[in-house]
Design an enzyme around this catalytic site. Structure first.
Site, PDB file in Angstrom:
ATOM      1  N   GLU A   1       0.815  -1.213   0.000  1.00 13.12           N
ATOM      2  CA  GLU A   1       0.000   0.000   0.000  1.00 13.12           C
ATOM      3  C   GLU A   1       0.852   1.267   0.000  1.00 13.12           C
ATOM      4  OE1 GLU A   1      -4.021   0.788   2.095  1.00 13.12           O
ATOM      5  OE2 GLU A   1      -2.502   1.452   3.527  1.00 13.12           O
TER       6      GLU A   1
ATOM      7  N   GLU B   1     -15.746   4.552  -3.105  1.00 13.17           N
ATOM      8  CA  GLU B   1     -16.315   3.831  -1.961  1.00 13.17           C
ATOM      9  C   GLU B   1     -17.419   4.654  -1.295  1.00 13.17           C
ATOM     10  OE1 GLU B   1     -13.446   2.718   0.988  1.00 13.17           O
ATOM     11  OE2 GLU B   1     -14.899   1.582   2.179  1.00 13.17           O
TER      12      GLU B   1
END
Ligand code: ZN
Length: 403
Positions: free
Chosen positions: A166, A235
């Site tokens: 990440e 999202e």
């Protein structure tokens, strides 16, 4: 040998006397071999050996199986018989985080606090992996934030899929430094990869938490090294307003972190398309707040999508437009997201949640395909297909909820 030891479905079937050799029909609401289509109203014809072991003879619709094997008794009914489900998106190093239902903004603040407290790491990753194994999932797309977590996944002998490193760096001033550090980390991790094991991937966290210059640099790195990429996109509703107008809750949150944001006026997907990110066919996670143009762009790019129904519901993020993606032929897998936004890491429960959420808009067989083949596609792997002659145990059993 039993068909499955997973879940609550491990009842011993009522079979003929011990030692009898014969054919049996195991019926299922959905049966899937990992190749072709998942079939509703289906089953598996099974050969029972003298030692009690069972092997797969055929997987087909129940009508056809009954015509082929008219004398075979039906011995067991299961909700689903399919290869183990793929968890295409999770964060194993958050496995010690308590389940923290939304709203989304408060949840993100909790994740940041949990991370700063140093509670993401080796022990949590190991616990998460144990939970996956207990659900018979051994193919995973995991977002990794620590070297220890990366090492554990790359060393796991029974796990495959992708460990995505990440990157989260919204400050454009740091883009060169972060890109160089990421490349060094990827070099190191790549040397730990094993044949047939987990692959190293890259995850720019989200379109708004990585500066545009760094997003372009990471895309070039992924292209050069052939790294699979996974990004959280669309999202929450605030992501749309941030990209289109530069305001809303995410704009406030970014400003509080000292990060500036210049809106492109496009949707998050339009923004990624403009930067050239879709050219490396990243796997796109969540994709709740999208319109038809976005889905067309995803279909054109050939990107796969990961749907996390229970996380979206828990964080109040809205409902994934399943029918829209289906209409455009986009491959959709399922993921649990982290233990922080999902009560467990069992993808079969995502399947159940998706059945409930999408109602008539999706059917059980399509969703089983998504949980197995859709997840494998999202990670660039192949599901373990259950072929004729293999033990019945190659198929896992999923149960319907009792409540
Ligand atoms: Zn996530």
């Amino acid at each position: 040998m039993r068909a499955s030891d997973d879940g609550a479905s491990s009842t011993t079937p009522a079979v003929a006397e011990s030692g009898t050799i014969g054919r049996e029909l195991w019926t299922a609401d959905v049966a899937y071999a990992g190749i072709g289509s998942a079939l509703g109203g289906a089953g598996v014809a099974v050969q029972r050996r003298p030692d009690g072991d069972r092997t797969i003879v055929a997987l087909d619709t129940l009508d056809r199986l009954r015509r082929r094997f008219p004398d075979a008794p039906t011995v067991e009914h299961r909700a689903v018989l399919a290869p183990p489900a793929v968890n295409a998106h999770t964060h194993l190093d958050l496995s010690d985080m308590p389940f923290t239902p939304g709203p989304y903004g408060a949840f993100i603040a909790e994740v940041i606090a949990f991370s700063h407290a140093g509670r993401r790491g080796e022990a949590a990753t190991r616990r998460g992996l144990a939970e996956l194994r207990a659900a018979r999932t051994t193919t995973v797309g995991d977002i990794v934030t620590t070297e220890e977590g990366m090492r554990i996944l790359l060393d796991a002998p029974d796990i495959d899929g992708v460990a995505y490193w990440e990157v989260l760096a919204p400050d454009p001033e740091r883009s060169e430094e972060v890109l160089a550090a990421t490349e060094r980390a990827i070099d190191r991790f790549s040397s730990w990869q094993r044949q047939g094991g987990v692959r190293v991937g890259l995850s720019p966290h989200a379109p708004h938490t990585v500066s545009p210059r760094l997003m372009v640099g990471l895309t070039a790195l992924a292209r050069r090294r052939g790294l699979p990429m996974q990004i959280h996109v669309a999202e929450s509703e605030g992501e749309q307003t941030l990209h289109r107008r530069g305001d809303g809750p995410l704009a406030t949150a970014l400003a509080a972190l000292g990060a500036s944001w210049v809106p492109s006026g496009r949707s998050p997907i339009g923004y990624l398309e403009d930067l050239g990110v879709l050219e490396v066919r990243p796997t796109l996670v969540h994709m709740v707040h999208v319109d038809e143009d976005d889905v067309r762009a995803v279909a054109r790019a050939g990107s796969a999508v990961v749907h996390c129904p229970r996380s979206n519901e828990a964080l109040g993020c809205g409902t994934f437009p399943w029918a829209l993606f289906a209409r455009h032929g986009v491959s959709v897998g399922l993921g649990t997201d982290s233990r922080g936004s999902s009560p467990d890491l069992d993808v079969r429960r995502e399947w159940l949640a998706a059945l409930r959420l999408h109602g008539d808009g999706a059917n059980a067989a399509q969703l089983v395909w998504s949980a197995v083949k859709g997840g494998a596609r999202a990670l660039g792997t192949r599901p373990r297909a259950a072929r004729r002659g293999e033990p019945l145990d190659a198929l896992s059993s999923w149960t319907l909820p009792v409540h």
